[in-house]
Design a protein around this motif. Structure first.
Motif, PDB file in Angstrom:
ATOM      1  N   LEU D   2       1.231  -0.659   0.076  1.00 47.40           N
ATOM      2  CA  LEU D   2       0.039  -0.324  -0.151  1.00 47.40           C
ATOM      3  C   LEU D   2       1.070   1.504  -0.116  1.00 47.40           C
ATOM      4  N   ASN D   3       0.473   1.809  -0.933  1.00 44.12           N
ATOM      5  CA  ASN D   3       2.161   3.111  -0.505  1.00 44.12           C
ATOM      6  C   ASN D   3       1.079   4.236  -0.308  1.00 44.12           C
ATOM      7  N   VAL D   4       1.688   4.691   0.564  1.00 41.53           N
ATOM      8  CA  VAL D   4       0.675   5.660   1.737  1.00 41.53           C
ATOM      9  C   VAL D   4       1.137   7.459   1.403  1.00 41.53           C
ATOM     10  N   ILE D  20       3.133   3.540  10.117  1.00 45.47           N
ATOM     11  CA  ILE D  20       3.275   2.997   8.481  1.00 45.47           C
ATOM     12  C   ILE D  20       4.855   2.595   8.182  1.00 45.47           C
ATOM     13  N   HIS D  23       5.041  -1.045   9.136  1.00 41.47           N
ATOM     14  CA  HIS D  23       4.599  -1.852   8.959  1.00 41.47           C
ATOM     15  C   HIS D  23       5.090  -3.111   7.050  1.00 41.47           C
ATOM     16  N   SER D  26       3.271  -1.467   4.074  1.00 42.72           N
ATOM     17  CA  SER D  26       2.986  -0.196   3.456  1.00 42.72           C
ATOM     18  C   SER D  26       4.058   0.639   3.117  1.00 42.72           C
ATOM     19  N   GLU D  27       3.775   1.627   2.158  1.00 41.88           N
ATOM     20  CA  GLU D  27       4.970   2.014   2.435  1.00 41.88           C
ATOM     21  C   GLU D  27       4.943   3.684   2.147  1.00 41.88           C
ATOM     22  N   ASP D  63      -2.332   5.015  -2.781  1.00 42.58           N
ATOM     23  CA  ASP D  63      -3.296   4.429  -2.728  1.00 42.58           C
ATOM     24  C   ASP D  63      -3.805   5.081  -1.699  1.00 42.58           C
ATOM     25  N   TRP D 286      -2.567   0.461  12.758  1.00 39.57           N
ATOM     26  CA  TRP D 286      -2.012   1.150  11.166  1.00 39.57           C
ATOM     27  C   TRP D 286      -2.549  -0.651  10.459  1.00 39.57           C
ATOM     28  N   VAL D 290      -4.771  -1.515   7.147  1.00 35.46           N
ATOM     29  CA  VAL D 290      -3.874  -2.186   6.091  1.00 35.46           C
ATOM     30  C   VAL D 290      -4.597  -3.614   5.921  1.00 35.46           C
ATOM     31  N   ASN D 294      -6.970  -3.431   2.249  1.00 40.60           N
ATOM     32  CA  ASN D 294      -6.427  -5.001   1.424  1.00 40.60           C
ATOM     33  C   ASN D 294      -7.340  -6.117   0.987  1.00 40.60           C
TER      34      ASN D 294
END
Lengths: 331, 331, 331, 331
Positions: D2-4, D20, D23, D26-27, D63, D286, D290, D294
């Motif tokens: 997941l791009n955050v 973030i 995790h 997530s990035e 995302d 978080w 996610v 997802n």
């Protein structure tokens, strides 16, 4: 030596009989009860005489009476006993109606004899230690008090019907705790109650679960939680937040054993009910009464305290019905 | 009704006088003491007669004696009282020498009267609850027992000199706890002790801090820690690890109040010393003695238990000197 | 930035990989393992290279190695890595034999590079807070230390057979705790052990339950209790009695929830095992190593500490066999 | 993966940045803040880009966004981000005005993207364990909930002035706790508040100490106590009485050390404030977001939950002013 007559030989009369006769400065000389056999039986255990209430009140050799009869007789007996020159320790509440209690208050004032109301929790060593810490200023200025008071199991509905309702019968102890620990009377009261433990209690017009918030004129707050049922035992706790910290008085547990197994760590339950939890308090209460009567010093709990707690109970009862905050001045 | 004579009117005699006279099945009829004034004073409080020890032992109307005299008289009084047909509850230890205690044990066996030794801790509600849980199998097979027993402050050195030493005087309670909780006698004992609390105790040839490990024939282990000084109060705890869990009995605290401030959360100390902590245990001990004597049932603590604890104390004393494990069989 | 090579990609290697890579001052550049796949897998997770141990030790760009391999390789790897100029953090114990560990100690001293032994418990926030309180003098002079250390379940017998035995493998942590908290080495050690948890452990020549007492030259005492099985979780506690009070460090519980029902009051178990309980300790341990290496300051745990703990383990092993107290000087 | 994008680089933005980027699923790719330097600094720490809020929202490769900006921007950013197709995790409260929050709720519903509100306390391991026990029926039918929530120290008055008041700013967390633990919305709310901690808070029109009772249609009750000052630390506790028992979640203490001295037994304070107490909760929050995004499964906290808590806050604010119980239906 204080010669004492005990009016009422029921469950709580038995507790007081033991306290009176164990105290080196008091002698239990006579006991009365509408159930004459009960009076005889208890008298036999303590070497006292079984007599009528009138005989006890009119006997000039008796210095003090302990009133442990049914609530509807309290006011009358306080009046009669003080008129006869006796010091009185009377179980709570003073009366089921505030009006009657106030009349009793005026009569007793005229009679000029000491009258103490049996708010036994003030004499519990734990609450007394908390109060002493508050008075020593250990948490600074008091701000927010929380009283938890749950009975292990609801009383019979027959009892509920004549009890005056949860606020007058059960929470009255907590109203006194609030006034005692906060050092004064609240200005306003807001109550909510419901019957979720036993629908028959609701059908009888009472509640079994309630929360009351009390607002003091200087902005301080208190909150009381009551439930008629805590299956793990008598839950009697106090927390008081102040500007410099928090004081808490926890439950007294049945023992100090804990067991760690694969299922968790299990420790003992709180003492089951008031006879277990407050036995030491009843002794200390009696000792304080004897001390005050003998020395002529101020009583640690007064008839005024009893009337005040009843007034708050009245306010709470009205608030729970109306959903509005009720001021004590309006009661 | 059990007519009881109390031998010894000192501090522990006072405790027993109260227990005897509060029990509905026993009557305290006579008290003796080498200090006649002490015997008179205590007798006065409880409506008993002050008499000599010989008079009490020889009075056929007296059913039982409680021996609360100095340790060097215990064996003799047990023998004399049982010879006179009396049941006996005797304070610990049986004697300072194992040889004399064993002679007493044989004599008492011949006399055939019940003799109970005052290992009061078995009657503490907390330790009793732990023992009951062990007996119910709640932690499976017992494996490793740990006993912590610290006094709040060391006794005067004058007392230490005649006490028989820490192992016989103080740890003897813990030796009995180990045998009781583990359900048998250890096979071997290893002890280490030192004098670090008070150098005068060391100068008197005793230790004030000690650790003893006890090895059972089936491989189970126990360890006892003693100190003559815990400034925070009487520290009396037990932990027992078993195949299915751990049972712990913690201290009894002075109250349940805690205070949270910027400096931390402070709660009450343990009850100060044995009079506070074990008051309920002394009452329960006496009640158990009365029950057993009246019913003719097995005593909950026997003279054999007293001799066994003394034998372990002897083994510990030798081990602490030699640095070697000492078997109980060699004692 | 400290470039780090990790030797060993097993369970504890995984823990260290996370600590190394999370630290802002260290970079995990290479990992080796006899199981090349394990090294590759762990390297992949952290963006490190999978290399041989020799390559890592001989790579001049690597500043430090963390040794998390099997015990029999520790001494050799400490010697090789320090000879190659690297700082070393090595898991305990230094070696299974004291002789080999002492040879390693001499070699490392010649090589002059910092070597720290992974006694992770010193970095547990609870034990560290207790140690800090001791060092501030909060309980005065220390007198009697008690260490409880129980594993949740015994390891496989195959592991026990190559572990060096309970005293070298498990209690070595506690020996270090004793030296650290008491601020020095004991003079003499007395041990008792038995195999009561799992008879196969006894058949393999080891014990699973043990008590060791340690005697300091100044009379202070310590006692360690170990069991390979506490079904309720990892029991890791310390109590230290001093002239002015008692410090205790309790278990870390899984959560703070308690449940009161008619069956008692149940709270959470201790964290299950070392990965849960000591995760924060491993991070703090690594941070302390990085700090000391970067600043050239004294290591918080040294190779000498590792050798000392091993010497005590050797003494305990001998004492458990002979039943006699063993002096450290004789080892 | 997941791009955050993270909107807001203040204190709570820093907490989220860490969650973030730690995790594995997530990035953290971009960070914006009205304070561009703060965005740059935080981006640098985590290898993200410092960009404008508009750029982040309009970047189709991103995302999800985490909204950690000032409260007055929340509604707008939820609307804009969901319109741009992003999943949103937004800090509480949704808005300072209920009207605006409800408009946002409608807009987000139209946009059809997942929106989660950051009621982090649901993810605290202790409260989560309590909730799980309730859901397993361990205390039967729930009856009376009590939430204690005290901050260690009041915020600056400048903050208080723009905060929306204690009920919207601070107690909103507790309103969500009540709905979550009781499994539904209350029917009516009665509140009392006062300014006794800091008179300047009162001068700014807000309260710093408050008690709110909540009445459910089925008769169940809840009570919340708030204070802006508990000098001993962040006091975050829950108690829930049910027909079969009581569940309590206590504070997390700084460590497990206790010290017994002649002055009492002192243990550690609660963790100081939300960053300490709830760090694990922020990570779990978080992770839950996610997972839900997802998998497309139901969010554990929804925008509806955020609007509901705000409605209760509105009712409480009105009740505290009027002294009357306020129904939620009237809001």
């Amino acid at each position: 030596m204080l010669n004492v007559g005990l009016l009422g030989a029921g469950r709580i009369g038995n507790v007081h009989a033991k306290a009176i006769s164990s105290h080196p400065g008091s002698e239990l000389v006579a006991i009365s009860d509408v159930n004459v056999d009960a009076a005889k039986k208890l008298s036999g255990q303590y070497g006292a005489a079984a007599r009528t209430t009138a005989e006890i009140i009119n006997d000039p050799s008796i210095d003090a009476v302990l009133v442990a009869t049914s609530t509807d007789t309290h006011s009358h007996l306080i009046e009669a006993a003080t008129a006869a020159g006796k010091a009185v320790l009377c179980e709570k509440p003073v009366d089921l109606t505030l009006e009657r209690a106030r009349a009793c208050q005026r009569a007793a004032a005229r009679n000029g004899r000491p009258v103490m109301i049996g708010f036994n929790r003030r004499f519990d060593p734990n609450f007394a230690a908390l109060k002493a810490a508050v008075d020593r200023g250990e948490i600074g200025k008091t701000e927010l008090l929380s009283v938890t008071s749950f009975d292990p199991a609801p009383p019979p509905v027959s009892y509920v019907k004549v009890s005056g309702g949860l606020f007058r019968d059960m929470m009255i102890h907590d109203f006194d705790m609030v006034c005692w620990l906060m050092g004064g009377l609240p200005e306003a009261v807001a109550a909510v109650g419901s019957s979720i433990v036993d629908p028959e209690i609701g059908a009888a017009g009472d509640v079994d679960t309630a929360v009351v918030t009390l607002h003091f004129a200087d902005g301080r707050l208190a909150v009381i939680k009551n439930s008629r049922r805590a299956v793990y035992g008598y839950d009697q706790r106090v927390e008081l937040l102040g500007s410099d910290g928090l004081l808490s008085a926890g439950n007294v547990l049945e023992n100090t054993v804990s067991k760690a197994t694969k299922d968790g760590v299990t420790s003992a339950k709180p003492e089951f009910f008031f006879l277990e939890r407050y036995m030491r308090a009843y002794s200390a209460e009696w000792a304080a009464f004897v001390d005050a009567v003998n020395s002529g010093s101020t009583l640690p709990v007064t008839l005024d305290d009893g009337v005040n707690a009843l007034a708050i109970a009245e306010a709470a009862t009205r608030s729970a019905k109306s959903g509005q905050t009720v001021t004590l001045a309006s009661i």
